[in-house]
Design a protein around this motif. Structure first.
Motif, PDB file in Angstrom:
ATOM      1  N   MET A  85       0.932  -0.995   0.034  1.00 24.43           N
ATOM      2  CA  MET A  85      -0.079  -0.110  -0.004  1.00 24.43           C
ATOM      3  C   MET A  85       0.858   1.250   0.037  1.00 24.43           C
ATOM      4  SD  MET A  85      -3.264  -0.442  -0.246  1.00 24.43           S
ATOM      5  CE  MET A  85      -3.862   0.937   0.047  1.00 24.43           C
ATOM      6  N   PRO A  86       1.949   1.410   0.786  1.00 17.98           N
ATOM      7  CA  PRO A  86       2.774   2.556   0.803  1.00 17.98           C
ATOM      8  C   PRO A  86       3.110   2.960  -0.846  1.00 17.98           C
ATOM      9  CG  PRO A  86       3.250   1.428   2.588  1.00 17.98           C
ATOM     10  CD  PRO A  86       2.495   0.312   1.846  1.00 17.98           C
ATOM     11  N   HIS A  87       3.590   1.910  -1.266  1.00 12.23           N
ATOM     12  CA  HIS A  87       4.095   2.178  -2.875  1.00 12.23           C
ATOM     13  C   HIS A  87       3.051   2.711  -3.623  1.00 12.23           C
ATOM     14  CE1 HIS A  87       6.381   1.104  -6.304  1.00 12.23           C
ATOM     15  NE2 HIS A  87       5.262   0.723  -6.869  1.00 12.23           N
ATOM     16  N   PHE A  88       1.886   2.297  -3.556  1.00  7.22           N
ATOM     17  CA  PHE A  88       0.947   2.649  -4.407  1.00  7.22           C
ATOM     18  C   PHE A  88       0.469   4.160  -4.038  1.00  7.22           C
ATOM     19  CE2 PHE A  88       1.060  -1.555  -5.684  1.00  7.22           C
ATOM     20  CZ  PHE A  88       1.398  -1.730  -7.100  1.00  7.22           C
ATOM     21  N   LEU A 117       0.100   6.859  -6.599  1.00  7.66           N
ATOM     22  CA  LEU A 117      -1.359   7.086  -7.025  1.00  7.66           C
ATOM     23  C   LEU A 117      -1.903   7.680  -5.937  1.00  7.66           C
ATOM     24  CD1 LEU A 117      -2.265   3.539  -8.117  1.00  7.66           C
ATOM     25  CD2 LEU A 117      -1.237   5.456  -9.622  1.00  7.66           C
ATOM     26  N   SER A 118      -1.248   8.868  -5.408  1.00  6.80           N
ATOM     27  CA  SER A 118      -1.763   9.934  -4.433  1.00  6.80           C
ATOM     28  C   SER A 118      -3.067  10.536  -4.558  1.00  6.80           C
ATOM     29  CB  SER A 118      -0.696  10.744  -3.961  1.00  6.80           C
ATOM     30  OG  SER A 118      -0.262  11.747  -4.855  1.00  6.80           O
ATOM     31  N   ILE A 119      -3.246  10.878  -5.914  1.00  6.18           N
ATOM     32  CA  ILE A 119      -4.399  11.673  -6.394  1.00  6.18           C
ATOM     33  C   ILE A 119      -5.737  10.410  -6.655  1.00  6.18           C
ATOM     34  CG2 ILE A 119      -3.253  13.626  -6.943  1.00  6.18           C
ATOM     35  CD1 ILE A 119      -3.627  12.771  -9.814  1.00  6.18           C
ATOM     36  N   GLU A 120      -5.553   9.430  -6.500  1.00  8.72           N
ATOM     37  CA  GLU A 120      -6.306   8.361  -7.082  1.00  8.72           C
ATOM     38  C   GLU A 120      -7.135   7.512  -5.795  1.00  8.72           C
ATOM     39  OE1 GLU A 120      -7.301   8.104 -10.040  1.00  8.72           O
ATOM     40  OE2 GLU A 120      -5.790   8.952 -11.097  1.00  8.72           O
ATOM     41  N   PHE A 161      -8.983  -5.496   2.900  1.00  6.25           N
ATOM     42  CA  PHE A 161      -8.772  -4.559   2.047  1.00  6.25           C
ATOM     43  C   PHE A 161      -7.835  -3.487   2.381  1.00  6.25           C
ATOM     44  CE2 PHE A 161     -12.952  -5.948   1.069  1.00  6.25           C
ATOM     45  CZ  PHE A 161     -13.194  -5.791  -0.335  1.00  6.25           C
ATOM     46  N   GLY A 162      -6.978  -3.105   1.511  1.00  3.68           N
ATOM     47  CA  GLY A 162      -6.226  -1.903   1.728  1.00  3.68           C
ATOM     48  C   GLY A 162      -6.861  -0.786   0.759  1.00  3.68           C
ATOM     49  N   VAL A 163      -7.396   0.399   1.422  1.00  5.40           N
ATOM     50  CA  VAL A 163      -8.291   1.411   1.031  1.00  5.40           C
ATOM     51  C   VAL A 163      -7.477   2.845   0.983  1.00  5.40           C
ATOM     52  CG1 VAL A 163     -10.380   2.766   1.295  1.00  5.40           C
ATOM     53  CG2 VAL A 163     -10.306   0.172   1.914  1.00  5.40           C
TER      54      VAL A 163
END
Length: 264
Positions: A169-172, A176-179, A191-193
């Motif tokens: 999750m930290p990678h994405f 993908l910070s604005i997604e 779930f990772g949300v």
């Protein structure tokens, strides 16, 4: 002296709470053990204590590990605790004892003459390797925003052996910070949300949860077929090597990858 087995939940919080309680017994560590879940057969002349996860006790253990053993050792212990092997609780516990009580300190991970330290290092490496592969092989799908009237959500489904969602999750979240996106571990129903421009978090769906087939956006199916066509076209038939392909990308990853899925 009788052996004591602290039966803990299969989670980082469960193991760290078990470590806290093991030290709180003040009976030394030689005859105290941490066990993940129940065993089919009980041992003779042993006492079993069920330990419930406690966030306060977990936080105290985390602070102690970080301050006395360092961030590197702490993250290695977390990765080991996330592995799928049942002996991880004992390996993590004995490694902590080696570092805090036996005097190895921040050099504890170099003490490979201790079989528990060597096992902890092995478990952590296994988890880290799988997290690395998942980062490379995860495929996101765009869910249909027109169904909810809200922003589009990127969704990915994985089935790892180890609990790697907290490590991918930290990678994405960084890239993908604005997604709005989710990563779903179907083996653990976890779930990772990540809400757009906010911090990510974990949600446990519970044992009774069943994931329905998600509704894709209008363009998602077209893009998936386009990607599969590209994957088929770019390959050289005469140089196809299925054995090497399995070594580089095992079937358990291919099951969740768009380019290996049949047109649905």
């Amino acid at each position: 002296m009788e052996e004591k087995y602290l039966i803990c939940e299969d989670s980082l919080e469960g193991i760290f709470t078990g470590i806290y309680e093991a030290y709180a017994l003040r009976e030394g560590h030689e005859h105290v053990h941490i066990q993940i879940g129940e065993e089919e057969n009980f041992r003779l002349f042993a006492v079993y204590l069920h330990i419930m996860p406690d966030p306060v006790k977990t936080e105290k253990v985390v602070q102690t590990l970080r301050s006395r053993l360092g961030e590197h050792v702490y993250h290695t212990l977390c990765r080991a605790a996330a592995s799928c092997y049942p002996d991880k609780g004992e390996a993590v516990y004995r490694t902590v004892v080696d570092g805090l009580t036996a005097g190895s300190g921040r050099r504890v991970l170099g003490n490979f003459k201790n079989p528990y330290v060597a096992r902890c290092f092995e478990l952590a490496r296994f988890t880290a390797n799988e997290a690395h592969y998942e980062i490379e092989f995860i495929r996101f799908q765009e869910l249909a925003p027109e169904k909810t009237g809200k922003s589009a959500v990127l969704f990915s489904r994985i089935g790892p052996k180890n609990n790697v969602v907290p490590f991918v999750m930290p990678h994405f979240a960084d890239r993908l910070s604005i997604e709005n996106f989710m990563v779903y571990d179907e083996n653990r129903k976890l779930f990772g949300v990540h809400p757009a421009k906010e911090d990510w978090y974990l949600v446990s769906a519970g044992e009774e949860f069943t994931l329905k087939e998600p509704d894709l956006s209008e363009k998602e199916a077209d893009y998936q077929e386009l990607f599969r066509a590209f994957h088929r076209t770019i390959g050289i038939k005469s140089r196809e090597n299925r054995k090497l392909q399995r070594q580089m990308c095992a079937y358990r990853y291919q099951d969740y990858m768009v380019e290996f899925a049949q047109k649905g």
